[in-house]
Design an enzyme around this catalytic site. Structure first.
Site: not given
Lengths: 96, 142
Positions: B90-92
């Site tokens: 999941v892209c931070v």
């Protein structure tokens, strides 16, 4: 190198023009989600002299969900067929 | 759920990275991606990585509750990832602004709760690039 074009949005005159301009000979198109409504445009096989040479598929589940009848000459695939197309073509372009 | 990845691999098995950009509540795209992922595993292909970006990070929310007659797409992703031992990132920067945090991010930002399924890790775009370099195919779902 040919591409699988994955069209997921309903057609507009602009998107039809863009698609027509970008799709290359040998590319394959699959219409999914609201892209299914392309079945009622010139991409429909029954009214598509301009696009007769293109290999086009409509995703069966999404056709059924929208109550769009399969027209003569229209090719359909299920999700496994969609996977098989993505394996066959080396690249994909998603239109959404 | 039985592990779809246990299916014998076909000689022509390919490695896929799937990029999911849409929230489960706002369009059909994440459901399309989920069905695609299930089918490609059933057909003997491999998933190198699932990468959730932008509104797509909401697919990793463990706090989503759906009406009983509707599919809980984040829970379905979680089950698929767990059952098949998939890599899911999941892209931070997309995640923290949408309230998707794991234990580490919750501590870093002094938040009192976590919301990211443990089957996904919070990471960066470098992990997308890394996955692409190891993949035969990348498909984007918006």
């Amino acid at each position: 190198m040919n591409s699988l074009h994955i069209i997921a949005k309903a057609p507009t005159s602009a998107s039809i023009a863009e698609l027509s301009a970008i799709v290359d000979e040998g590319d394959v198109l699959i219409f999914i989600e609201d892209g299914i409504y392309f079945a009622r445009t010139e991409f429909s096989p029954s009214s598509a002299p301009r696009f007769n040479h293109l290999e086009c598929y409509f995703l069966e589940e999404d056709l059924a969900a929208r109550g769009i009848d399969i027209l003569e000459g229209m090719q359909t695939v299920d999700t496994r067929g969609f996977v098989a197309l993505s394996a066959r073509l080396p690249r994909s372009v998603s239109w959404y | 759920m039985t592990s779809l990845a246990d299916t014998p691999k076909a000689p022509g098995a390919l490695r896929y990275t799937l990029l999911i950009n849409a929230a489960p509540q706002s369009s059909q795209a994440s459901k399309s991606a989920l069905r695609f992922a299930e089918s490609l595993l059933q057909m003997g292909h491999n998933i190198e990585r699932l990468f959730f970006y932008g509104d797509g990070v909401l697919n990793a929310s463990s706090l989503t509750v759906m009406p009983q007659d509707e599919i809980n797409i984040p829970a379905a992703w979680h089950a698929l990832i767990e059952a098949n031992g998939l890599s899911s990132v999941v892209c931070v920067s997309s995640a923290i602004r949408r309230g998707i945090v794991d234990t580490a991010e919750a501590q870093r930002h002094e938040l009192y709760a976590t919301s990211c399924f443990t089957s996904s890790e919070i990471g960066g775009l470098g992990q997308l690039i890394e996955a692409l370099s190891n993949s035969d195919r990348m498909l984007s779902f918006g």
